[in-house]
Design a protein around this motif. Structure first.
Motif, PDB file in Angstrom:
ATOM      1  N   LEU A 102      -9.271 -10.600  -3.882  1.00 27.37           N
ATOM      2  CA  LEU A 102      -8.484 -10.156  -3.272  1.00 27.37           C
ATOM      3  C   LEU A 102      -7.990 -10.523  -1.349  1.00 27.37           C
ATOM      4  N   GLN A 103      -8.186 -10.781  -0.770  1.00 28.14           N
ATOM      5  CA  GLN A 103      -8.080 -12.352   0.725  1.00 28.14           C
ATOM      6  C   GLN A 103      -6.997 -12.087  -0.121  1.00 28.14           C
ATOM      7  N   ALA A 104      -7.336 -13.458  -1.205  1.00 29.83           N
ATOM      8  CA  ALA A 104      -5.754 -14.425  -1.445  1.00 29.83           C
ATOM      9  C   ALA A 104      -4.575 -13.631  -1.816  1.00 29.83           C
ATOM     10  N   ALA A 105      -4.915 -12.138  -2.280  1.00 32.02           N
ATOM     11  CA  ALA A 105      -3.291 -12.187  -2.852  1.00 32.02           C
ATOM     12  C   ALA A 105      -3.432 -11.252  -1.510  1.00 32.02           C
ATOM     13  N   SER A 106      -4.230 -11.061  -0.422  1.00 30.41           N
ATOM     14  CA  SER A 106      -2.939 -10.332   0.955  1.00 30.41           C
ATOM     15  C   SER A 106      -2.489 -11.569   0.967  1.00 30.41           C
ATOM     16  N   VAL A 107      -3.157 -12.465   1.683  1.00 30.40           N
ATOM     17  CA  VAL A 107      -2.417 -13.925   2.109  1.00 30.40           C
ATOM     18  C   VAL A 107      -0.973 -14.014   1.338  1.00 30.40           C
ATOM     19  N   ARG A 159       5.005 -13.905   1.715  1.00 28.71           N
ATOM     20  CA  ARG A 159       6.179 -13.325   1.435  1.00 28.71           C
ATOM     21  C   ARG A 159       6.535 -12.600   2.262  1.00 28.71           C
ATOM     22  N   LEU A 160       5.658 -11.536   2.782  1.00 26.22           N
ATOM     23  CA  LEU A 160       6.841 -10.496   3.983  1.00 26.22           C
ATOM     24  C   LEU A 160       6.996 -11.498   5.214  1.00 26.22           C
ATOM     25  N   HIS A 161       6.718 -12.477   5.418  1.00 27.14           N
ATOM     26  CA  HIS A 161       7.336 -12.801   6.541  1.00 27.14           C
ATOM     27  C   HIS A 161       8.489 -13.762   5.802  1.00 27.14           C
ATOM     28  N   ALA A 162       8.370 -14.252   4.436  1.00 29.70           N
ATOM     29  CA  ALA A 162       8.997 -15.113   5.069  1.00 29.70           C
ATOM     30  C   ALA A 162      10.694 -14.425   4.092  1.00 29.70           C
ATOM     31  N   GLU A 163      10.121 -12.809   4.737  1.00 30.59           N
ATOM     32  CA  GLU A 163      11.651 -12.300   3.726  1.00 30.59           C
ATOM     33  C   GLU A 163      11.865 -10.946   5.132  1.00 30.59           C
ATOM     34  N   LEU A 203       0.533 -12.245   9.480  1.00 30.34           N
ATOM     35  CA  LEU A 203      -0.001 -13.404   8.893  1.00 30.34           C
ATOM     36  C   LEU A 203      -1.240 -13.767   9.056  1.00 30.34           C
ATOM     37  N   ASP A 204      -0.383 -13.877  10.143  1.00 35.64           N
ATOM     38  CA  ASP A 204      -2.555 -14.828  11.067  1.00 35.64           C
ATOM     39  C   ASP A 204      -3.734 -13.745  10.697  1.00 35.64           C
ATOM     40  N   TYR A 205      -3.400 -12.981  11.234  1.00 41.42           N
ATOM     41  CA  TYR A 205      -4.476 -12.044  10.755  1.00 41.42           C
ATOM     42  C   TYR A 205      -4.886 -11.797   9.426  1.00 41.42           C
ATOM     43  N   ALA A 206      -4.264 -11.792   8.646  1.00 38.67           N
ATOM     44  CA  ALA A 206      -4.134 -12.082   7.588  1.00 38.67           C
ATOM     45  C   ALA A 206      -4.955 -12.982   7.399  1.00 38.67           C
ATOM     46  N   GLU A 207      -5.276 -14.180   7.183  1.00 35.42           N
ATOM     47  CA  GLU A 207      -5.577 -15.297   7.108  1.00 35.42           C
ATOM     48  C   GLU A 207      -6.943 -14.870   7.836  1.00 35.42           C
ATOM     49  N   ARG A 208      -7.393 -14.931   9.512  1.00 34.64           N
ATOM     50  CA  ARG A 208      -8.300 -14.695   9.980  1.00 34.64           C
ATOM     51  C   ARG A 208      -9.062 -13.683   9.080  1.00 34.64           C
ATOM     52  N   HIS A 209      -8.574 -12.635   8.456  1.00 29.62           N
ATOM     53  CA  HIS A 209      -9.744 -11.955   7.698  1.00 29.62           C
ATOM     54  C   HIS A 209     -10.007 -12.716   6.098  1.00 29.62           C
ATOM     55  N   ARG A 210      -9.427 -13.374   6.040  1.00 32.38           N
ATOM     56  CA  ARG A 210      -9.716 -14.393   4.835  1.00 32.38           C
ATOM     57  C   ARG A 210     -10.431 -15.086   5.008  1.00 32.38           C
ATOM     58  N   ALA A 211     -10.406 -16.076   6.358  1.00 35.89           N
ATOM     59  CA  ALA A 211     -11.297 -17.105   6.541  1.00 35.89           C
ATOM     60  C   ALA A 211     -13.252 -16.217   6.715  1.00 35.89           C
ATOM     61  N   VAL A 212     -12.982 -15.652   7.278  1.00 32.80           N
ATOM     62  CA  VAL A 212     -14.319 -14.290   7.339  1.00 32.80           C
ATOM     63  C   VAL A 212     -14.920 -14.406   6.078  1.00 32.80           C
ATOM     64  N   ILE A 213     -14.128 -13.563   5.643  1.00 37.30           N
ATOM     65  CA  ILE A 213     -15.085 -13.232   4.251  1.00 37.30           C
ATOM     66  C   ILE A 213     -14.989 -14.512   3.436  1.00 37.30           C
ATOM     67  N   GLU A 214     -14.267 -16.395   3.032  1.00 33.52           N
ATOM     68  CA  GLU A 214     -14.854 -16.852   2.572  1.00 33.52           C
ATOM     69  C   GLU A 214     -16.082 -17.891   3.406  1.00 33.52           C
ATOM     70  N   ARG A 215     -16.279 -17.404   4.881  1.00 34.05           N
ATOM     71  CA  ARG A 215     -17.574 -18.198   5.322  1.00 34.05           C
ATOM     72  C   ARG A 215     -19.031 -17.812   4.633  1.00 34.05           C
ATOM     73  N   PHE A 216     -18.178 -15.530   4.934  1.00 29.63           N
ATOM     74  CA  PHE A 216     -19.479 -14.692   4.710  1.00 29.63           C
ATOM     75  C   PHE A 216     -19.612 -13.762   3.497  1.00 29.63           C
TER      76      PHE A 216
END
Length: 202
Positions: free
Chosen positions: A132-137, A142-146, A159-172
Protein backbone atom coordinates in the motif's frame (compact mmCIF):
# COMPACT_ATOMS: atom_id res chain seq x y z
CA UNK A 1 -26.31 11.97 -6.44
CA UNK A 2 -24.26 13.13 -3.47
CA UNK A 3 -25.99 12.42 -0.12
CA UNK A 4 -26.77 15.56 1.88
CA UNK A 5 -24.61 14.44 4.82
CA UNK A 6 -21.68 13.79 2.49
CA UNK A 7 -22.10 17.24 0.93
CA UNK A 8 -22.16 18.81 4.41
CA UNK A 9 -18.94 17.06 5.39
CA UNK A 10 -17.15 18.03 2.19
CA UNK A 11 -18.26 21.64 2.58
CA UNK A 12 -16.98 21.66 6.16
CA UNK A 13 -13.66 20.09 5.18
CA UNK A 14 -12.87 21.92 1.95
CA UNK A 15 -15.18 24.94 1.88
CA UNK A 16 -15.77 26.50 -1.54
CA UNK A 17 -13.04 24.91 -3.63
CA UNK A 18 -10.77 27.44 -5.33
CA UNK A 19 -9.53 26.81 -8.85
CA UNK A 20 -7.37 23.74 -9.37
CA UNK A 21 -4.19 25.77 -9.00
CA UNK A 22 -4.70 27.15 -5.50
CA UNK A 23 -5.44 26.24 -1.88
CA UNK A 24 -7.52 27.84 0.85
CA UNK A 25 -4.77 28.99 3.27
CA UNK A 26 -7.03 28.89 6.34
CA UNK A 27 -8.04 25.29 5.76
CA UNK A 28 -4.51 24.35 4.75
CA UNK A 29 -3.38 25.44 8.21
CA UNK A 30 -5.92 23.06 9.78
CA UNK A 31 -4.88 20.23 7.48
CA UNK A 32 -1.12 20.54 7.64
CA UNK A 33 -0.29 22.34 10.89
CA UNK A 34 -2.43 21.90 14.02
CA UNK A 35 -6.01 20.81 13.45
CA UNK A 36 -6.97 20.51 17.11
CA UNK A 37 -9.44 23.37 16.75
CA UNK A 38 -11.46 21.06 14.51
CA UNK A 39 -11.63 18.17 17.01
CA UNK A 40 -14.77 19.30 18.84
CA UNK A 41 -16.69 20.55 15.78
CA UNK A 42 -16.03 17.27 13.96
CA UNK A 43 -17.09 15.26 17.00
CA UNK A 44 -20.27 17.30 17.40
CA UNK A 45 -21.32 17.44 13.76
CA UNK A 46 -20.03 14.16 12.38
CA UNK A 47 -19.38 11.82 15.31
CA UNK A 48 -22.45 9.67 14.60
CA UNK A 49 -21.54 9.49 10.90
CA UNK A 50 -18.04 8.28 11.76
CA UNK A 51 -19.54 5.41 13.72
CA UNK A 52 -21.97 4.57 10.91
CA UNK A 53 -19.17 4.61 8.35
CA UNK A 54 -17.10 2.21 10.45
CA UNK A 55 -20.09 -0.15 10.67
CA UNK A 56 -20.44 -0.16 6.88
CA UNK A 57 -23.75 1.70 6.90
CA UNK A 58 -22.63 4.33 4.38
CA UNK A 59 -21.28 2.02 1.71
CA UNK A 60 -23.66 3.52 -0.85
CA UNK A 61 -21.77 6.85 -0.72
CA UNK A 62 -19.07 5.74 -3.23
CA UNK A 63 -21.67 5.80 -6.01
CA UNK A 64 -19.95 9.09 -6.96
CA UNK A 65 -16.27 10.15 -6.70
CA UNK A 66 -16.99 12.87 -4.12
CA UNK A 67 -19.24 10.53 -2.17
CA UNK A 68 -16.33 8.12 -1.94
CA UNK A 69 -14.08 10.98 -0.85
CA UNK A 70 -16.51 11.91 1.94
CA UNK A 71 -16.54 8.30 3.13
CA UNK A 72 -12.73 8.22 3.08
CA UNK A 73 -12.66 11.35 5.25
CA UNK A 74 -15.02 9.71 7.75
CA UNK A 75 -12.85 6.59 7.92
CA UNK A 76 -9.40 8.18 7.85
CA UNK A 77 -9.19 11.86 8.78
CA UNK A 78 -12.18 12.41 11.05
CA UNK A 79 -11.31 9.64 13.54
CA UNK A 80 -7.88 11.21 13.98
CA UNK A 81 -9.63 14.32 15.27
CA UNK A 82 -12.40 12.70 17.30
CA UNK A 83 -10.24 10.00 18.88
CA UNK A 84 -6.97 11.91 18.91
CA UNK A 85 -4.05 10.17 20.67
CA UNK A 86 -5.92 6.88 21.14
CA UNK A 87 -5.92 3.58 19.25
CA UNK A 88 -9.47 4.30 18.08
CA UNK A 89 -8.08 7.04 15.82
CA UNK A 90 -6.71 4.32 13.53
CA UNK A 91 -9.38 1.64 13.90
CA UNK A 92 -11.02 2.22 10.51
CA UNK A 93 -7.81 2.74 8.53
CA UNK A 94 -8.13 -0.55 6.63
CA UNK A 95 -11.64 0.38 5.50
CA UNK A 96 -10.35 3.75 4.29
CA UNK A 97 -7.47 2.08 2.45
CA UNK A 98 -9.88 -0.26 0.65
CA UNK A 99 -11.99 2.71 -0.45
CA UNK A 100 -8.91 4.60 -1.65
CA UNK A 101 -7.67 1.64 -3.70
CA UNK A 102 -11.07 0.98 -5.24
CA UNK A 103 -11.42 4.64 -6.13
CA UNK A 104 -8.06 4.61 -7.90
CA UNK A 105 -8.95 1.46 -9.86
CA UNK A 106 -12.26 3.03 -10.93
CA UNK A 107 -10.62 6.37 -11.77
CA UNK A 108 -12.75 8.24 -9.23
CA UNK A 109 -9.70 10.14 -7.98
CA UNK A 110 -9.17 11.72 -11.40
CA UNK A 111 -12.51 13.53 -11.13
CA UNK A 112 -11.38 15.42 -8.03
CA UNK A 113 -9.66 18.76 -7.34
CA UNK A 114 -5.92 18.23 -6.63
CA UNK A 115 -6.33 18.82 -2.90
CA UNK A 116 -9.27 16.41 -2.82
CA UNK A 117 -7.03 13.84 -4.47
CA UNK A 118 -4.52 14.37 -1.67
CA UNK A 119 -7.09 13.27 0.89
CA UNK A 120 -8.24 10.41 -1.33
CA UNK A 121 -4.67 9.01 -1.23
CA UNK A 122 -3.76 9.68 2.41
CA UNK A 123 -5.16 6.37 3.74
CA UNK A 124 -2.53 4.58 1.65
CA UNK A 125 0.17 6.77 3.15
CA UNK A 126 -1.07 5.77 6.61
CA UNK A 127 -0.83 2.04 5.88
CA UNK A 128 1.60 -0.20 7.72
CA UNK A 129 1.94 -2.26 4.56
CA UNK A 130 4.71 -2.10 1.94
CA UNK A 131 2.39 -2.79 -1.00
CA UNK A 132 0.00 0.00 0.00
CA UNK A 133 2.93 2.34 0.59
CA UNK A 134 4.08 1.68 -2.97
CA UNK A 135 0.57 2.49 -4.18
CA UNK A 136 0.67 5.69 -2.12
CA UNK A 137 3.92 6.88 -3.66
CA UNK A 138 2.67 5.99 -7.14
CA UNK A 139 -0.52 7.97 -6.57
CA UNK A 140 1.30 11.02 -5.22
CA UNK A 141 3.84 10.83 -8.04
CA UNK A 142 0.99 10.91 -10.57
CA UNK A 143 -0.73 13.73 -8.69
CA UNK A 144 2.45 15.81 -8.69
CA UNK A 145 2.87 15.28 -12.43
CA UNK A 146 -0.72 16.34 -13.08
CA UNK A 147 -0.92 19.27 -10.63
CA UNK A 148 -1.14 22.78 -12.14
CA UNK A 149 2.11 24.79 -11.98
CA UNK A 150 0.89 27.04 -9.18
CA UNK A 151 0.52 24.01 -6.88
CA UNK A 152 3.70 22.19 -7.90
CA UNK A 153 5.60 23.25 -4.79
CA UNK A 154 2.83 21.96 -2.52
CA UNK A 155 2.37 18.72 -4.44
CA UNK A 156 6.12 18.11 -4.33
CA UNK A 157 5.85 18.36 -0.55
CA UNK A 158 2.96 15.87 -0.52
CA UNK A 159 5.04 13.43 -2.57
CA UNK A 160 8.06 13.89 -0.30
CA UNK A 161 5.92 13.13 2.74
CA UNK A 162 4.58 9.97 1.05
CA UNK A 163 8.14 8.86 0.28
CA UNK A 164 9.15 9.46 3.90
CA UNK A 165 6.26 7.31 5.12
CA UNK A 166 7.25 4.54 2.70
CA UNK A 167 10.85 4.68 3.93
CA UNK A 168 9.76 4.10 7.53
CA UNK A 169 7.64 1.09 6.55
CA UNK A 170 10.47 -0.32 4.43
CA UNK A 171 12.79 -0.01 7.45
CA UNK A 172 10.54 -1.16 10.29
CA UNK A 173 7.36 -2.63 8.76
CA UNK A 174 5.33 -0.29 10.97
CA UNK A 175 5.28 3.27 12.28
CA UNK A 176 7.24 3.30 15.56
CA UNK A 177 5.49 6.47 16.72
CA UNK A 178 2.24 4.48 16.96
CA UNK A 179 3.68 1.78 19.22
CA UNK A 180 2.70 3.38 22.51
CA UNK A 181 -0.85 4.17 21.33
CA UNK A 182 -1.35 0.64 19.96
CA UNK A 183 0.18 -1.14 22.96
CA UNK A 184 3.23 -2.40 21.05
CA UNK A 185 6.73 -2.92 22.39
CA UNK A 186 9.26 -0.52 20.89
CA UNK A 187 12.54 -2.09 19.79
CA UNK A 188 15.93 -0.55 20.51
CA UNK A 189 16.33 0.37 16.83
CA UNK A 190 12.92 2.03 16.83
CA UNK A 191 13.76 3.91 20.01
CA UNK A 192 16.92 5.28 18.40
CA UNK A 193 14.89 6.28 15.35
CA UNK A 194 12.23 8.04 17.45
CA UNK A 195 14.94 10.12 19.11
CA UNK A 196 15.81 11.68 15.75
CA UNK A 197 14.11 14.86 14.47
CA UNK A 198 11.19 14.35 12.09
CA UNK A 199 10.68 10.70 13.02
CA UNK A 200 7.06 11.07 14.11
CA UNK A 201 4.14 11.79 11.81
CA UNK A 202 1.63 12.32 14.65
Amino acid sequence: MLPDEAAELLDFWFGPLPDAGSLDPVRAAHWFLDGRAWDTPIRTRFGALIERAARGELDDWPASPRGRLALILLLDQCPRHVYRATAAAFASDRLAQAQALTGIVRGDDLALHPVERLFHYLPLEHAEDAVLQAASVAAFTRLHAETPPALQQQSAGWLDYAERHRAVIERFGRFPDLNALLGRQTTAAEQDFLASPGSSFL
